[in-house]
Scaffold this active site. Structure first.
Site, PDB file in Angstrom:
ATOM      1  N   SER A 124       0.829  -1.199   0.000  1.00  0.00           N
ATOM      2  CA  SER A 124       0.000   0.000   0.000  1.00  0.00           C
ATOM      3  C   SER A 124       0.865   1.251   0.000  1.00  0.00           C
ATOM      4  O   SER A 124       1.981   1.251   0.561  1.00  0.00           O
ATOM      5  CB  SER A 124      -0.858  -0.023   1.267  1.00  0.00           C
ATOM      6  OG  SER A 124      -1.420   1.234   1.501  1.00  0.00           O
ATOM      7  N   TYR A 148      -2.067  -1.276  10.802  1.00  0.00           N
ATOM      8  CA  TYR A 148      -2.298  -1.762   9.433  1.00  0.00           C
ATOM      9  C   TYR A 148      -1.086  -1.446   8.555  1.00  0.00           C
ATOM     10  O   TYR A 148      -0.541  -2.322   7.874  1.00  0.00           O
ATOM     11  CB  TYR A 148      -3.568  -1.124   8.849  1.00  0.00           C
ATOM     12  CG  TYR A 148      -3.679  -1.318   7.352  1.00  0.00           C
ATOM     13  CD1 TYR A 148      -4.034  -2.551   6.829  1.00  0.00           C
ATOM     14  CD2 TYR A 148      -3.397  -0.270   6.468  1.00  0.00           C
ATOM     15  CE1 TYR A 148      -4.111  -2.742   5.458  1.00  0.00           C
ATOM     16  CE2 TYR A 148      -3.476  -0.458   5.101  1.00  0.00           C
ATOM     17  CZ  TYR A 148      -3.831  -1.688   4.591  1.00  0.00           C
ATOM     18  OH  TYR A 148      -3.891  -1.878   3.236  1.00  0.00           O
ATOM     19  N   LYS A 152       2.082  -3.886   6.532  1.00  0.00           N
ATOM     20  CA  LYS A 152       2.532  -3.835   5.132  1.00  0.00           C
ATOM     21  C   LYS A 152       4.057  -3.671   5.080  1.00  0.00           C
ATOM     22  O   LYS A 152       4.737  -4.314   4.287  1.00  0.00           O
ATOM     23  CB  LYS A 152       1.844  -2.691   4.384  1.00  0.00           C
ATOM     24  CG  LYS A 152       0.340  -2.869   4.246  1.00  0.00           C
ATOM     25  CD  LYS A 152      -0.015  -4.093   3.439  1.00  0.00           C
ATOM     26  CE  LYS A 152      -1.498  -4.355   3.347  1.00  0.00           C
ATOM     27  NZ  LYS A 152      -1.836  -5.675   2.808  1.00  0.00           N
TER      28      LYS A 152
END
Ligand code: NAD
Ligand code: UFG
Length: 331
Positions: A124, A148, A152
């Site tokens: 992302s 989150y 990644k």
């Protein structure tokens, strides 16, 4: 090629299954259906005329994954099987770290054990943090503001370290910008549970009357009109980016931005939606959302040069397709 799509019943995964099938690949999907529905697989079949093999399995279940890998000779794996709600990741950090990091570890381990040479990972733009735009793959990453984003960064690092010692594997880390829109048939799209967090699904619910009005989070950023700027890309373009990556990557790790390279503000997207669909979207300006950055858009020269991929669909198509899909939803 014979491809395993982990998280293939989800928003981006389902569109990628369509793109893979249309390009002539064979597809197996593994998904625990935590954030998706089994009916999606029927929709994929309606669009392509082809079926996928489906396993309702949690990717973190190593024994179950071992069985799947032993039954197939996969040429590649695409890993979409992540939890993705930024706010929820702050409230449930252990669940996010466990799901998103262990799923990457298990899939990489399976690829090593079963000699699966291609691995495509859903990363992302959030890994860039609040860097200077446009974000370019060679930039040092700044810290992300939530668990989150950290999952990644960690998954990227795990796959880079893996590639160092497993140098016959080809790994693509695809950093998505803001995917929106839906398949043009209206059969696949994004239908989040509860009140949407993201801008486009919220806008389509306002258009439908499910939400009274859009809340625009801040108009005091240093941007064209004070509202947040993002790089919105059509989910079908994003899906095709995965097919390009699978076809083209060579041994080693390759990082690519998948975006359009264009920034669009919240108010510009509202206007594009109104014009594309002939619908007025009521909105009010409210305070900034914690954790948001002012601007996020991609430098897309590397992906164009090395994979020959560029986003083709414009904002009008994104807005029309998102609205067509929302209208078909029952509630
Ligand atoms: P999604 O929630 O629609 O799809 C993810 C799918 O994975 C769902 O079907 C879910 O049921 C499944 N899943 C989750 N954990 C699993 C597990 N442990 N085992 C098996 N299945 C599991 O999300 P999406 O928007 O399609 O995103 C796909 C990937 O792309 C995610 O990793 C997400 O973090 C990443 N990503 C998404 C965006 C975005 O804006 N949508 C942006 C950047 C990156
Ligand atoms: N926004 C509003 N009102 C809303 C929702 C969003 O004004 O109701 C604004 C936000 O403040 C931001 C823009 O619309 O300026 C886009 O917000 P989204 O929530 O749609 O998307 P984000 O850029 O915040 O995050 C998305 C994904 C992340 C991913 C990131 C980068 O949700 O998972 O893109 O790819 F990490």
């Amino acid at each position: 090629m014979n491809i395993l799509v982990a998280g293939g019943a989800g928003y981006i995964g389902s569109h990628t299954c369509v793109a893979l099938l249309e390009a002539g690949h064979t597809v197996s999907v593994v998904d625990n259906l935590l954030n998706s529905k089994i009916e999606i697989l029927e929709q994929i079949k309606k669009i392509t005329g082809k079926a996928v093999v489906f396993y309702q399995v949690d990717v973190t279940n190593e024994a179950a994954m071992e069985t799947i890998f032993s039954e197939h000779m996969f040429d590649g794996v695409i890993h979409f099987a992540g939890l993705k709600a930024v706010g929820e990741s702050v409230a449930k950090p252990l669940e996010y770290y466990y799901n998103n990091v262990v799923s990457t570890l298990v899939l990489a381990k399976m690829c090593r054990s079963y000699g699966v040479k291609r691995f495509v990972f859903s990363s992302s733009a959030t890994v860039y943090g609040d860097n200077k735009v446009p974000f370019i793959e060679s930039m040092p990453l700044l810290s992300t503001t939530n668990p989150y984003g950290e999952t990644k960064v960690m998954s990227e690092r795990i796959l880079m370290d893996f590639a160092q010692v497993n140098n016959h594997h080809s790994i693509a880390l695809l950093r998505y910008f803001n995917p929106i829109g839906a398949h043009e048939s209206g059969l696949l799209g994004e239908s989040p549970n509860g009140v949407p967090n993201n801008l486009m699904p919220y806008m389509t619910q306002v258009a439908k009357g499910k939400q009274a009005k859009l809340r625009v989070f801040g108009n005091d950023y240093e941007t064209i009109d004070g509202t947040g700027v993002r790089d919105y890309l059509h989910v079908c373009d994003l899906a095709e980016g995965h097919v390009a990556a699978l076809n083209k990557i060579t041994a080693g790790v390759h990082i690519y931005n998948l975006g359009t390279g264009c920034g669009t503000s919240v108010l510009q997207l509202v206007e594009a939606f109104e014009q594309a669909n002939g619908i007025k979207l009521p909105y009010e300006i409210v305070g900034r959302r914690p954790g948001d950055i002012a601007e996020c858009f991609a430098d897309v020269s590397k992906v164009a040069q090395e994979l020959g991929w560029t986003a083709k669909r414009d904002l009008v198509a994104m807005c029309k397709d998102a609205w067509r899909f929302e209208q078909r939803l029952l509630s």
